[in-house]
Design an enzyme around this catalytic site. Structure first.
Site, PDB file in Angstrom:
ATOM      1  N   SER A   1      -7.193  -1.935   6.677  1.00 38.30           N
ATOM      2  CA  SER A   1      -6.471  -1.393   7.837  1.00 38.30           C
ATOM      3  C   SER A   1      -5.889  -0.018   7.519  1.00 38.30           C
ATOM      4  O   SER A   1      -5.229   0.581   8.382  1.00 38.30           O
ATOM      5  CB  SER A   1      -5.328  -2.332   8.237  1.00 38.30           C
ATOM      6  OG  SER A   1      -5.831  -3.596   8.610  1.00 38.30           O
TER       7      SER A   1
ATOM      8  N   THR B   1       0.883  -1.153   0.000  1.00 38.19           N
ATOM      9  CA  THR B   1       0.000   0.000   0.000  1.00 38.19           C
ATOM     10  C   THR B   1       0.923   1.205   0.000  1.00 38.19           C
ATOM     11  O   THR B   1       2.123   1.069   0.164  1.00 38.19           O
ATOM     12  CB  THR B   1      -0.870  -0.087   1.269  1.00 38.19           C
ATOM     13  OG1 THR B   1      -1.646  -1.280   1.201  1.00 38.19           O
ATOM     14  CG2 THR B   1      -1.777   1.102   1.448  1.00 38.19           C
TER      15      THR B   1
END
Ligand code: GLY
Length: 585
Positions: A461, A389
């Site tokens: 998350s 990410t």
């Protein structure tokens, strides 16, 4: 007006990056042209705005947008499109992300452009006839992709809060794609490490290899198809991606590879404006991402648990502070597995989980001298992952700030490029619960709250976060790292607010992570001294995993307001840069 850009600090490669970070500085607006000597300081400091991302080219583009008079939202959107070109492991058109925005008038909003499950997705789509999870199906197949959200989210943010035209914020990315970029060691090395996965797919190999051979440092890397896809977005906005040629190419690839995404799925995709999760910590406001992210809730929950302790007095890196943080992390992650999912589909008890009284009750069984047992709370498996990410932090001189995190899920997502369109597809479906209490790639488990349903967004998350004081942004942070994402901004915030560290030290400081299950502490070199580890083990923390220097925790590119200036820090764990903009001289 002539702009002058200068590099003020260079970054070393490898683990020595802990010592130096890249920092580029642009001077602007009023013609400032003060040359600054290269500095080993990891901090860039200017008074006109700041952009910190994983990619020096993307940071430069964001700073150029600020220099041209754009606001932080314009810059964030330009960064988003630029990252799709310059950092393809995570920057994307074929993935999704979150953007938390703090506006100069004090308003805060969050844009959710997380991928959605296709209409034909089913709860058991990754199970075989024996109800076992089929290995690789949720990460390395056409079924692994959710309906991409990044283009919708970026364009919606630009339309609602930006000031510049689509062309102005997308053109820099087009130029990089079409004219090409010179591969540095970071990018060439990444392509080389993944080459075996790329060559499985001809369209992917055509982009990330040179006729099947590895690209080398200093090669010119051109992405003509991606440039053409960006041109269609520039010309037609969302319709340039969710309809027309790009949509046709994407759906054709889905049909060829047995995927589910249809024209109707693309037409129906929409980003959602949500109220951020809000909390407070020692008089500072915490603004972060709500579901379908677990990040904001867990961050606030952990800070609530920690607020009643004298963390500063315990001392950074002390046995007592590490023990207290681990126990907060253990309890918050245990709640994640049960309660969190897409709040449009499941009643996530947001106010309860972020309530200070709940945190006190949840932490009531905390024993300052003894570790709790995760196994007595439930079941789960371990996270093991690299950075896939990416997070960018942007602040402008008008009082606007953006925390932006985007992803394809794993590095280069499913590794499947849409032929003719030049972008990678995500493998975000793996973030759903594939089967109750069976761990996903990150070792995370869950239940009904995060089960697969058509149109639902998989639990994330990602934790783009803005810390504010008196309704003004103070610190913008966030990170990659899958399940470990949330404990990175937690430690950056505590390092600044409790331990009084500079932003550079707060970001560079070695981190640790605990996520309830498996019951083990991941530690970066230097985060826990041998004596401290011995003391923690004596308290019942038995499992410690020392991370390798190339598999560290997060990449927290962050910016911060310090008096009238802005400080930017590219996390030395990555190869990004902070680029500042000078407003006056
Ligand atoms: N795909 C990682 C996350 O969203 O948490």
């Amino acid at each position: 007006m002539r702009l002058k850009h200068q590099i003020t600090a260079a970054k070393l490669m490898g683990y020595n990056r802990f010592l130096l970070t890249a920092a580029l500085c642009s001077s602007l607006l009023y013609g400032c042209a003060v040359d600054e000597a290269p500095s080993a300081d990891s901090t860039t400091k200017t008074d006109g705005g700041m952009v910190a991302t994983r990619s020096a080219l993307a940071s430069q583009i964001g700073a150029d947008i600020l220099a041209q008079g754009g606001n932080a939202i314009d810059a964030a959107v330009a960064v988003g499109f630029a990252l799709a070109v310059t950092y393809p492991a995570a920057g994307n058109l074929g993935g999704g992300g979150f953007m938390v925005i703090s506006l100069a008038d004090g308003t805060t909003v969050a844009n959710d452009h997380r991928e959605m499950a296709p209409d034909r997705a089913t709860k058991d789509m990754f199970l075989n006839i024996d109800s076992q999870v089929v290995e690789g199906l949720s990460t390395r197949s056409h079924l692994s992709s959710g309906v991409p959200g990044s283009v919708a989210g970026l364009l919606d943010a630009l339309e609602k809060y930006g000031t510049m035209s689509r062309a102005e914020v997308i053109q820099p990315a087009i130029d990089l794609a079409v004219k090409g970029i010179v591969l540095d060691a970071d990018l060439a090395g990444s392509f080389q490490r993944h080459i075996e996965e790329f060559i499985d797919y001809p369209a992917t190999a055509a982009i990330f290899t040179r006729d099947g051979e590895a690209y080398q440092v200093a090669d010119l890397w051109v992405q003509a198809d991606l440039g053409a896809s960006l041109e269609r977005i520039k010309a037609d906005g969302k319709a340039g991606f969710y309809a027309g040629k790009t949509a046709d190419l994407l759906v054709a690839e889905m049909q060829r590879g047995g995927g589910l995404i249809s024209h109707a799925d693309l037409r129906n995709y929409h980003s959602v404006w949500r109220q951020p999760i809000k909390g407070s910590y020692r008089g500072y406001d915490i603004v972060s991402m709500p579901p379908p992210s677990s990040g904001g809730i867990l961050l606030v929950q952990m800070l609530n648990m920690l607020e009643t302790f004298d963390i500063a007095g315990m001392g950074h890196g002390s046995v007592q502070s590490i023990h207290t943080l681990i126990e907060a992390q253990r309890r918050a992650y245990a709640d994640r597995a049960t309660y969190l999912g897409d709040s449009d589909f499941y009643p996530v008890p947001i106010s309860k989980l972020t309530n200070k009284a709940y945190a006190l009750a949840r932490f009531a069984d905390f024993d300052p001298s003894k570790a709790s047992l995760s196994q007595s709370t439930g079941a789960g498996q371990l996270p093991a992952e690299s950075m896939e990410t990416t997070h960018a932090s942007i602040i402008d001189r008008h009082g606007n700030a953006v925390a932006y995190t985007t992803t394809l899920n794993l590095s280069y997502g499913s590794k499947i490029v849409v032929p003719g369109a030049g972008f990678l597809l995500n493998n975000e479906m793996d973030d759903f619960v594939l089967k109750e209490n069976v761990a996903n790639y990150y070792g995370l488990v869950g239940g009904e709250a995060n089960s697969i349903q058509p149109g639902k967004r998989m639990l994330s998350s990602m934790s783009p976060t803005i810390v504010r004081k008196d309704d003004q942004p103070l610190l913008v942070t966030g990170s990659p790292g899958g399940s470990t994402i949330i404990t990175t901004p937690l430690q950056v915030i505590i390092n600044v607010l409790d331990h009084g560290m500079s932003l550079a030290d707060a970001v560079a400081s070695p981190r640790f992570h605990h996520q309830w299950l498996p019951d083990e502490v991941l530690i970066e070199p230097g985060a826990v001294s041998p004596q401290t580890q011995t003391a923690l083990a004596a308290m019942g923390h038995q499992e410690f995993v020392l991370l390798e220097p190339d598999a560290l925790l997060g990449d927290a590119n962050s910016v911060m307001r310090v008096a009238k200036d802005f400080v930017g820090v590219a996390d030395p764990r990555g190869a990004g840069a902070a680029v500042g903009v000078r407003a006056s001289k």
